[in-house]
Design an enzyme around this catalytic site. Structure first.
Site, PDB file in Angstrom:
ATOM      1  CD  GLU A  15      18.932  13.393 143.513  1.00 16.77           C
ATOM      2  OE1 GLU A  15      18.320  12.628 142.758  1.00 16.77           O
ATOM      3  OE2 GLU A  15      18.918  13.275 144.754  1.00 16.77           O
ATOM      4  CE  LYS A  40       9.666  10.203 144.859  1.00  8.86           C
ATOM      5  NZ  LYS A  40      10.378  11.430 144.555  1.00  8.86           N
ATOM      6  CG  LEU A  54      14.878   9.088 144.492  1.00  3.56           C
ATOM      7  CD1 LEU A  54      14.575   8.691 145.938  1.00  3.56           C
ATOM      8  CD2 LEU A  54      13.701   9.851 143.919  1.00  3.56           C
ATOM      9  CE1 TYR A  82       9.121  12.887 148.145  1.00  2.71           C
ATOM     10  CE2 TYR A  82       7.727  12.968 146.197  1.00  2.71           C
ATOM     11  CZ  TYR A  82       8.909  13.278 146.836  1.00  2.71           C
ATOM     12  OH  TYR A  82       9.890  13.967 146.168  1.00  2.71           O
TER      13      TYR A  82
HETATM   14  N1  PDD Z   1      10.726  13.648 142.002  1.00  3.84           N
HETATM   15  N2  PDD Z   1      15.705  12.939 142.266  1.00  3.84           N
HETATM   16  C1  PDD Z   1      14.875  13.580 143.104  1.00  3.84           C
HETATM   17  C2  PDD Z   1      15.454  14.392 144.223  1.00  3.84           C
HETATM   18  C3  PDD Z   1      13.480  13.489 142.913  1.00  3.84           C
HETATM   19  O1  PDD Z   1      12.642  14.124 143.754  1.00  3.84           O
HETATM   20  C4  PDD Z   1      12.977  12.730 141.828  1.00  3.84           C
HETATM   21  C5  PDD Z   1      11.505  12.584 141.586  1.00  3.84           C
HETATM   22  C6  PDD Z   1      13.891  12.092 140.980  1.00  3.84           C
HETATM   23  C7  PDD Z   1      13.441  11.227 139.827  1.00  3.84           C
HETATM   24  O2  PDD Z   1      12.817  10.055 140.297  1.00  3.84           O
HETATM   25  P1  PDD Z   1      11.712   9.309 139.417  1.00  3.84           P
HETATM   26  O3  PDD Z   1      12.327   9.048 138.097  1.00  3.84           O
HETATM   27  O4  PDD Z   1      11.416   8.089 140.194  1.00  3.84           O
HETATM   28  O5  PDD Z   1      10.518  10.229 139.315  1.00  3.84           O
HETATM   29  C8  PDD Z   1      15.252  12.198 141.245  1.00  3.84           C
HETATM   30  C9  PDD Z   1       9.277  13.567 141.922  1.00  3.84           C
HETATM   31  C10 PDD Z   1       8.786  13.504 140.530  1.00  3.84           C
HETATM   32  C11 PDD Z   1       8.695  14.701 142.737  1.00  3.84           C
HETATM   33  O6  PDD Z   1       9.231  14.949 143.806  1.00  3.84           O
HETATM   34  O7  PDD Z   1       7.700  15.303 142.327  1.00  3.84           O
END
Ligand code: PDD
Length: 286
Positions: free
Chosen positions: A182, A149, A207, A33
């Protein structure tokens, strides 16, 4: 106006948007996703999200459901039909529908694609940016490919729920060596005791956040040095600032960890400066 979802080739009213019970996403979490911010009706950092999506699909050997330009049309059309100015877009691609078997389906089952958009409560986010948020630390119980992801998010779900039950906004996950990987859905940053901005280097344990990528560009432009080095929970306790980053949260100051104040217990000055600078570098494409 009712919400519209895109499901496998059709734009349908949100409440009628359904997928097959033998979709492999539903049975095996066999899919990937993306979550992309929408600002002024445009997708933010679309190219970076599509690049990461292509990588996730490639790592899992899921064929793309359509060409990238066609996917861009679907994404933008879903935003347009929902008339969302500020919010986020969710897109999910799974290995498609097939009789249940752990191994990949034989033949060429087409992958499933679902796209939804939602409005964001910008006042709430602005309020959190002003007050800062609390985090709790929990063991990182995820698999060894957190760089993908994947929609398999059960450890993240459980960690976030524990955080919420403890009155915190986010959980910071800690590896077996005591280092923060994270957040459950965000990347983690601190300004350490020596005043160095730190975040964990990329690897299979975190991620590659789009917000993280864009922020690195902001840091260069702002002449702020970054140390990509993992930090321990003890180092968070002595940090002067901390924050989280994600497409939905942008940057949010972290002012408390496991019930203890970080720095002064107020959003830190560098965090606030970077949050303000971020938007300038985070561009809608096309
Ligand atoms: N989550 N780390 C994890 C485990 C994440 O699920 C996300 C993003 C991030 C930050 O990634 P980005 O800057 O590309 O949004 C880091 C999204 C927002 C979610 O699962 O809703």
């Amino acid at each position: 106006m009712s919400r519209i979802a895109y499901v496998n080739g059709q734009y349908v009213p949100h409440r009628q948007a359904v997928v097959h019970i033998e979709d492999r996403g539903y049975q095996f979490a066999d899919g990937v996703y993306e979550v992309c911010a929408i600002s002024h009706g445009r997708l933010i950092d679309e190219t970076l999200h599509l690049r990461r999506l292509a990588r996730s699909l490639g790592e899992l050997r899921i064929p793309p459901p359509m060409t990238e330009p066609a996917l861009q049309c679907v994404l933008r059309e879903t935003v347009r039909r929902n008339r969302v100015d500020h919010g986020h877009l969710y897109l999910q691609i799974t290995r498609g529908v097939a009789p249940r078997d752990h191994a990949f389906p034989a033949g060429d089952a087409p992958p499933s694609l679902v796209v939804t958009v939602a409005r964001q409560n910008r006042e709430r986010l602005a309020k959190l940016a002003g007050t800062g948020v609390a985090v709790v630390t929990l063991p990182d119980q995820r698999w060894g490919r957190c760089d993908i992801k994947s929609i398999a998010l059960l450890p993240n779900v459980l960690a976030k729920q524990t955080a919420r039950e403890q009155g915190a906004y986010e959980a910071w996950l800690v590896d077996a060596q005591g280092y923060v990987t994270e957040g459950a859905s965000t990347n983690a940053w601190i300004v350490d005791q020596q005043g160095r901005l730190r975040t964990r280097p990329l690897g299979s344990d975190i991620l590659n956040g789009v917000t993280r990528q864009v922020l690195i560009g902001v840091l260069e432009a702002q002449d702020v040095a970054l140390l990509e080095e993992a930090f321990t929970v003890a180092e968070v306790h002595t940090a002067s600032e901390a924050f989280i980053s994600s497409s939905t949260a942008i940057l949010l100051p972290v002012i408390q960890i496991d019930g203890k104040k970080i720095g002064t217990g107020q959003p830190g000055p560098l965090t606030q400066r970077l949050r303000a600078a971020y938007r300038k570098y985070s561009a809608p494409i096309g």
